[in-house]
Design a protein around this motif. Structure first.
Motif, short mmCIF file in Angstrom:
data_model
loop_
_atom_site.label_atom_id
_atom_site.label_comp_id
_atom_site.label_asym_id
_atom_site.label_seq_id
_atom_site.Cartn_x
_atom_site.Cartn_y
_atom_site.Cartn_z
N LEU A 60 -4.75 -10.80 -7.43
CA LEU A 60 -5.08 -9.82 -6.39
C LEU A 60 -6.04 -8.78 -6.95
N PRO A 61 -7.20 -8.58 -6.33
CA PRO A 61 -8.16 -7.60 -6.85
C PRO A 61 -7.97 -6.21 -6.22
N TRP A 62 -6.76 -5.68 -6.27
CA TRP A 62 -6.52 -4.36 -5.70
C TRP A 62 -7.37 -3.33 -6.43
N ALA A 63 -8.06 -2.52 -5.67
CA ALA A 63 -8.82 -1.42 -6.25
C ALA A 63 -7.93 -0.18 -6.21
N ALA A 64 -7.39 0.19 -7.36
CA ALA A 64 -6.48 1.32 -7.41
C ALA A 64 -6.60 1.99 -8.78
N THR A 69 0.21 4.94 -6.82
CA THR A 69 -0.27 5.29 -5.47
C THR A 69 -0.97 4.09 -4.83
N LEU A 70 -0.24 3.02 -4.61
CA LEU A 70 -0.82 1.81 -4.04
C LEU A 70 -0.58 1.66 -2.55
N SER A 71 0.23 2.52 -1.96
CA SER A 71 0.54 2.37 -0.54
C SER A 71 -0.75 2.31 0.28
N GLY A 72 -0.84 1.30 1.13
CA GLY A 72 -2.01 1.12 1.99
C GLY A 72 -3.06 0.17 1.43
N VAL A 73 -2.95 -0.23 0.17
CA VAL A 73 -3.92 -1.16 -0.41
C VAL A 73 -3.74 -2.53 0.24
N GLY A 105 4.29 0.25 1.65
CA GLY A 105 4.99 1.46 1.23
C GLY A 105 5.23 1.45 -0.26
N GLN A 106 5.53 2.62 -0.80
CA GLN A 106 5.83 2.72 -2.22
C GLN A 106 6.88 3.79 -2.42
N ASP A 107 7.84 3.47 -3.29
CA ASP A 107 8.90 4.40 -3.67
C ASP A 107 8.99 4.38 -5.19
N GLY A 108 8.32 5.33 -5.82
CA GLY A 108 8.27 5.34 -7.28
C GLY A 108 7.51 4.13 -7.78
N SER A 109 8.18 3.32 -8.59
CA SER A 109 7.52 2.14 -9.14
C SER A 109 7.76 0.88 -8.30
N ARG A 110 8.45 1.03 -7.20
CA ARG A 110 8.67 -0.12 -6.29
C ARG A 110 7.66 -0.07 -5.16
N VAL A 111 7.15 -1.25 -4.78
CA VAL A 111 6.25 -1.34 -3.64
C VAL A 111 6.86 -2.29 -2.61
N ARG A 112 6.55 -2.02 -1.34
CA ARG A 112 6.95 -2.93 -0.25
C ARG A 112 5.70 -3.65 0.17
N GLU A 128 1.92 -21.26 9.03
CA GLU A 128 1.78 -19.84 8.74
C GLU A 128 3.16 -19.23 8.60
N PHE A 129 3.28 -18.26 7.71
CA PHE A 129 4.53 -17.50 7.59
C PHE A 129 4.22 -16.14 7.00
N THR A 130 5.14 -15.20 7.23
CA THR A 130 5.03 -13.84 6.72
C THR A 130 6.31 -13.48 5.99
N VAL A 131 6.18 -12.84 4.85
CA VAL A 131 7.33 -12.30 4.13
C VAL A 131 7.08 -10.82 3.87
N GLU A 132 8.17 -10.09 3.80
CA GLU A 132 8.13 -8.67 3.49
C GLU A 132 9.21 -8.41 2.46
N ALA A 133 8.85 -7.69 1.39
CA ALA A 133 9.82 -7.48 0.31
C ALA A 133 9.50 -6.23 -0.50
N TRP A 134 10.55 -5.62 -1.03
CA TRP A 134 10.40 -4.56 -2.02
C TRP A 134 10.35 -5.23 -3.39
N LEU A 135 9.37 -4.84 -4.21
CA LEU A 135 9.18 -5.44 -5.52
C LEU A 135 9.19 -4.35 -6.59
N ALA A 136 9.82 -4.64 -7.71
CA ALA A 136 9.90 -3.70 -8.84
C ALA A 136 8.70 -3.89 -9.76
N PHE A 137 8.17 -2.78 -10.26
CA PHE A 137 7.02 -2.84 -11.16
C PHE A 137 7.45 -3.40 -12.50
N GLN A 138 6.73 -4.40 -12.99
CA GLN A 138 7.02 -5.05 -14.26
C GLN A 138 6.07 -4.60 -15.38
N GLY A 139 5.07 -3.80 -15.03
CA GLY A 139 4.15 -3.29 -16.04
C GLY A 139 2.83 -4.04 -16.07
#
Length: 182
Positions: A60-64, A69-73, A105-112, A128-139
């Protein structure tokens, strides 16, 4: 749950707790790839017929400038590996051509994350399918050809993203320098 063609149904692909997201600073001078920071998300899915499933979304080429502060990327990719690679691992590796992923969304080091995949290249089942999940930052992992110390790796990573609050941690594979929240 299988559909009438023996593939999985979209309703079977449900995110469960335990996923993670991470960054990779990588280069490959042999093929002319300079240093790039990309991101990955690993989303465990509910077992189907007693077997585990995982959704991997990589490169993923997220520009951040700041991992806090990744919410909205967002990233959208309309062809497999250009640049995003998305696949479901279930009795094999099932690739999806089209990916739209956003950090909702983002809550500390977790992102949704919300990811929609379509273009079933290998016959998993759902078109086609959609998933939504909270993920913990692994570094972050830093794998750069010319970098031979943790100090140099941290400095190079700092050229891509804010490294405040990150500490060196052991890389279980022994092939990269790793940094995670301290």
């Amino acid at each position: 749950m299988a559909d009438d063609k023996g593939g999985l149904e979209a309703a079977s692909l449900i995110a469960v707790e335990g996923g993670g997201w991470s960054g990779l600073l990588f280069d490959n001078p042999v093929v002319g790839l300079g240093p790039e920071l990309t991101w990955s998300c690993v989303v465990p899915l509910a077992p189907v017929d007693g077997e585990s499933l995982t959704l991997d979304v990589e490169w993923l080429p997220w520009a951040a400038a700041d991992w806090r502060t990744l919410s909205g990327v967002e990233v959208a990719c309309s062809s497999f590996a250009e640049p995003v690679e998305a696949s479901v691992r279930f009795q094999g590796h099932f690739r999806y051509d089209v990916v739209a992923l956003r950090v909702a969304g983002q809550d500390g080091s977790r992102v949704r994350v919300v990811a929609t995949l379509s273009g079933d290249l290998d016959g998993l089942g759902p078109a086609e399918f959609t998933v939504e999940a909270w993920l913990a930052f692994q570094g972050f992992s830093v794998q750069l050809r010319e970098v031979s110390s943790a100090e140099a790796a941290r400095a190079r990573l700092g050229g891509f993203v804010d490294v405040a609050g990150l500490a060196e941690v052991a890389d279980p594979r022994g092939i990269a320098f790793r940094f995670a929240p301290g």
